[in-house]
Design an enzyme around this catalytic site. Sequence first.
Site, PDB file in Angstrom:
ATOM      1  N   HIS A  45       3.391   2.805  12.714  1.00 60.78           N
ATOM      2  CA  HIS A  45       2.506   3.789  13.364  1.00 60.78           C
ATOM      3  C   HIS A  45       3.175   4.482  14.548  1.00 60.78           C
ATOM      4  O   HIS A  45       2.515   5.206  15.279  1.00 60.78           O
ATOM      5  CB  HIS A  45       1.181   3.165  13.832  1.00 60.78           C
ATOM      6  CG  HIS A  45       0.436   2.452  12.744  1.00 60.78           C
ATOM      7  ND1 HIS A  45      -0.833   1.996  12.893  1.00 60.78           N
ATOM      8  CD2 HIS A  45       0.792   2.123  11.467  1.00 60.78           C
ATOM      9  CE1 HIS A  45      -1.233   1.399  11.762  1.00 60.78           C
ATOM     10  NE2 HIS A  45      -0.247   1.466  10.895  1.00 60.78           N
ATOM     11  N   ASP A  84      -0.258   4.370   1.090  1.00 61.59           N
ATOM     12  CA  ASP A  84      -0.623   5.388   2.082  1.00 61.59           C
ATOM     13  C   ASP A  84       0.087   5.154   3.410  1.00 61.59           C
ATOM     14  O   ASP A  84       0.649   4.080   3.658  1.00 61.59           O
ATOM     15  CB  ASP A  84      -2.146   5.420   2.299  1.00 61.59           C
ATOM     16  CG  ASP A  84      -2.688   4.114   2.857  1.00 61.59           C
ATOM     17  OD1 ASP A  84      -2.202   3.033   2.461  1.00 61.59           O
ATOM     18  OD2 ASP A  84      -3.598   4.166   3.708  1.00 61.59           O
ATOM     19  N   GLU A  99       3.996  -6.296   3.748  1.00 63.14           N
ATOM     20  CA  GLU A  99       3.837  -5.790   5.122  1.00 63.14           C
ATOM     21  C   GLU A  99       5.099  -6.060   5.924  1.00 63.14           C
ATOM     22  O   GLU A  99       5.717  -7.112   5.793  1.00 63.14           O
ATOM     23  CB  GLU A  99       2.648  -6.490   5.810  1.00 63.14           C
ATOM     24  CG  GLU A  99       1.290  -5.999   5.387  1.00 63.14           C
ATOM     25  CD  GLU A  99       0.919  -4.620   5.979  1.00 63.14           C
ATOM     26  OE1 GLU A  99       1.610  -4.157   6.920  1.00 63.14           O
ATOM     27  OE2 GLU A  99      -0.037  -4.015   5.469  1.00 63.14           O
ATOM     28  N   ASP A 101       6.391   1.018   7.216  1.00 62.14           N
ATOM     29  CA  ASP A 101       5.006   0.644   6.871  1.00 62.14           C
ATOM     30  C   ASP A 101       4.485   1.584   5.794  1.00 62.14           C
ATOM     31  O   ASP A 101       3.805   2.528   6.075  1.00 62.14           O
ATOM     32  CB  ASP A 101       4.160   0.706   8.140  1.00 62.14           C
ATOM     33  CG  ASP A 101       2.738   0.184   7.942  1.00 62.14           C
ATOM     34  OD1 ASP A 101       2.488  -0.519   6.944  1.00 62.14           O
ATOM     35  OD2 ASP A 101       1.888   0.490   8.774  1.00 62.14           O
ATOM     36  N   HIS A 113       0.840  -1.205   0.000  1.00 68.82           N
ATOM     37  CA  HIS A 113       0.000   0.000   0.000  1.00 68.82           C
ATOM     38  C   HIS A 113       0.873   1.252   0.000  1.00 68.82           C
ATOM     39  O   HIS A 113       1.982   1.259   0.522  1.00 68.82           O
ATOM     40  CB  HIS A 113      -0.990  -0.002   1.159  1.00 68.82           C
ATOM     41  CG  HIS A 113      -0.385   0.019   2.535  1.00 68.82           C
ATOM     42  ND1 HIS A 113       0.053   1.171   3.136  1.00 68.82           N
ATOM     43  CD2 HIS A 113      -0.161  -0.984   3.425  1.00 68.82           C
ATOM     44  CE1 HIS A 113       0.514   0.886   4.351  1.00 68.82           C
ATOM     45  NE2 HIS A 113       0.406  -0.415   4.548  1.00 68.82           N
ATOM     46  N   GLU A 123      -4.938   1.777   2.851  1.00 75.71           N
ATOM     47  CA  GLU A 123      -4.922   0.570   3.669  1.00 75.71           C
ATOM     48  C   GLU A 123      -5.065   0.908   5.148  1.00 75.71           C
ATOM     49  O   GLU A 123      -5.519   0.086   5.935  1.00 75.71           O
ATOM     50  CB  GLU A 123      -3.601  -0.191   3.453  1.00 75.71           C
ATOM     51  CG  GLU A 123      -3.567  -1.601   4.044  1.00 75.71           C
ATOM     52  CD  GLU A 123      -3.070  -1.670   5.485  1.00 75.71           C
ATOM     53  OE1 GLU A 123      -3.216  -2.730   6.107  1.00 75.71           O
ATOM     54  OE2 GLU A 123      -2.533  -0.662   6.005  1.00 75.71           O
ATOM     55  N   GLU A 124      -4.671   2.141   5.519  1.00 81.67           N
ATOM     56  CA  GLU A 124      -4.600   2.490   6.947  1.00 81.67           C
ATOM     57  C   GLU A 124      -5.926   2.982   7.517  1.00 81.67           C
ATOM     58  O   GLU A 124      -5.986   3.350   8.682  1.00 81.67           O
ATOM     59  CB  GLU A 124      -3.525   3.569   7.168  1.00 81.67           C
ATOM     60  CG  GLU A 124      -2.109   3.147   6.787  1.00 81.67           C
ATOM     61  CD  GLU A 124      -1.522   2.100   7.737  1.00 81.67           C
ATOM     62  OE1 GLU A 124      -2.241   1.631   8.646  1.00 81.67           O
ATOM     63  OE2 GLU A 124      -0.347   1.757   7.568  1.00 81.67           O
TER      64      GLU A 124
END
Lengths: 363, 363
Positions: free
Chosen positions: B334, B72, B157, B98, B70, B128-129
């Site tokens: 994150h 984003d 991932e 990430d 992903h 995706e987030e």
Amino acid sequence: MTALDLTADAVTLTRQLVDIESVSRNEQQIADAVETALRALPHLEVVRRGHTVVARTTLGRASRVVIAGHLDTVPVNENLPSRLDEATGILHGLGTCDMKGGDAVILRLAATVTEPVHDVTYVLYEAEEIESELNGLRLLSVSDPDLLAADFAVLMEPSNAVIEAGCQGTLRVDVRTTGERAHSARSWRGVNAIHAAADVLNRLAAYEARKPVIDGLEYHEGLNAVGIRGGVAGNVVPDECVVSVNYRFAPDRSEEEALAFVTDFFAPYDITLTDSAPGALPGLDRPAAKAFIEAVGGADAEVNPKFGWTDVARFTTLGVPAVNFGPGDPMLAHKQEEHVPVAHIERCERELRAWLQGEEAQR
Amino acid sequence: MTALDLTADAVTLTRQLVDIESVSRNEQQIADAVETALRALPHLEVVRRGHTVVARTTLGRASRVVIAGHLDTVPVNENLPSRLDEATGILHGLGTCDMKGGDAVILRLAATVTEPVHDVTYVLYEAEEIESELNGLRLLSVSDPDLLAADFAVLMEPSNAVIEAGCQGTLRVDVRTTGERAHSARSWRGVNAIHAAADVLNRLAAYEARKPVIDGLEYHEGLNAVGIRGGVAGNVVPDECVVSVNYRFAPDRSEEEALAFVTDFFAPYDITLTDSAPGALPGLDRPAAKAFIEAVGGADAEVNPKFGWTDVARFTTLGVPAVNFGPGDPMLAHKQEEHVPVAHIERCERELRAWLQGEEAQR
């Protein structure tokens, strides 16, 4: 300005007061009306402080009593104006119970009892329903303590028109459990603070209330979670949970003793005091209180303990024995369906008038 | 528009991607850059849907694989632009882990492996987030399911550059206890719903995690309160308390089985399902997965279970065996201090290149 008619009966006067909206911080209009009506009475000395009005007889009597009531209400909740149900004798509306029925009784007594056996200080005050710093009775006790000096005080808080003596104290603490954050997909790497709060809630659920008997009255304590919060996000093991606890304590305990009890009860958890107000001992052994009970209730007077906190505690702090004695059911205060029986208003006026005139009320 | 240089090494390319801010719902710029770079490669067919870009070889190979990542990121947290610490070989910044390190590997493979032994579908997708409805891979599976048809899928991932197979499912419920309101001064007239939640928290605290072994991998479930709320006011016995619980379940359980477990676990309390996503079985017995593990890891390949939920579950739903295999520690995703070891990026690129070229990687 709406004028108050102090020659009207107490129920009509209650309606006049109810129909002047006076939510806390918005008491100017009602205080103006009360002040104007009282200044028209030549036998009273009137003092105003903010939106608190004090009216006193100065007859040089051997004793002085205070009769007090607050003028403000909680917010309007589609319960104005007042509505009298003639069939049931119930007056409906915001403030009917808490406590403009009592205020009307005060104004009727002030207007009509010109030669009381005790000197009387009538206090109609602002901001009882909100934070303590703004409370008119508290402000008066700071600015003009001599205006509150007395041998006895009656607070017109709703008490079903029977005497409720003393009041319980109230204290609030936040009890905090801690843990360690982790992603909830790997929760074993963290420590869940909400799970840890199980121990706090178990103690609360197992709590057995103390019920001390003071001056013949049985009080009833309470220890309750009134709030709980915790959580960081839907995928995080939380590292903090806070339980807000309210302790209602009988008036044989001081605030310090109450805090010590709660601290011990929740040890070793971290607790933070967020609010505290002392209780008030019933003081029924004091001569002025005995005389009041005898005059108002007779030999078989019903006297109940007051469970909720009221401003009688302020009088106790000032060294003035005080009781609650007002029309209306305290359980209806702050409810949308607030109401008061006309009979309560009439009974309170009749009994207080007899007391102030040194007579026995017709029962 | 910022141009991407697909002839640069994967670390440089990671930095270029990181320095194009692409918080979810704001992926236009990065998707434009990716699309432009891929359209310049004559051996690939490129399709764009929203801010999702798909590039495919069409060599007529007997098998097709998907490699997906992903574009984003979660919101910026004072962690842009990227910063390379040459001494430690660590690249810092939002999205390094990430998962723009993985995206850079995808773009390098797309640009340089012109004759793969499997046909390859590269997918670089949006959103995706955030909430599942916006997820680019989900949208693609609805609009163009044929673009995701494959024998095997690799999701980039973060997994410390080793294979993490399958993923655990996740389900959230609100567990509700009820009571009866009362004034806290007369608390015995009510029933405290927060005290009642003690039973819910006791069960959570006593929970023992199931750890099923599937295809030789030990999963590890988790049942956690991730939130709790209750309380009406500081003087009211509360009539409701809600515990939000997150259940992470091993992929041998379906969502229905997971909900049945939680319902039974908290019976007889009222529970409300608020969120649910299935797990994904590791599928390591499937020939394509076996071949991948052998190519990437060799005979003694390290394969771990994936505890967190990832989009591999979407591939499983589509009938495509899939694994997570990307640079970076998932624990850093994150986080403000998000970073990735350069060695992880290089290792992933080397191993995937060898696999696509039918060679054994130099270890």
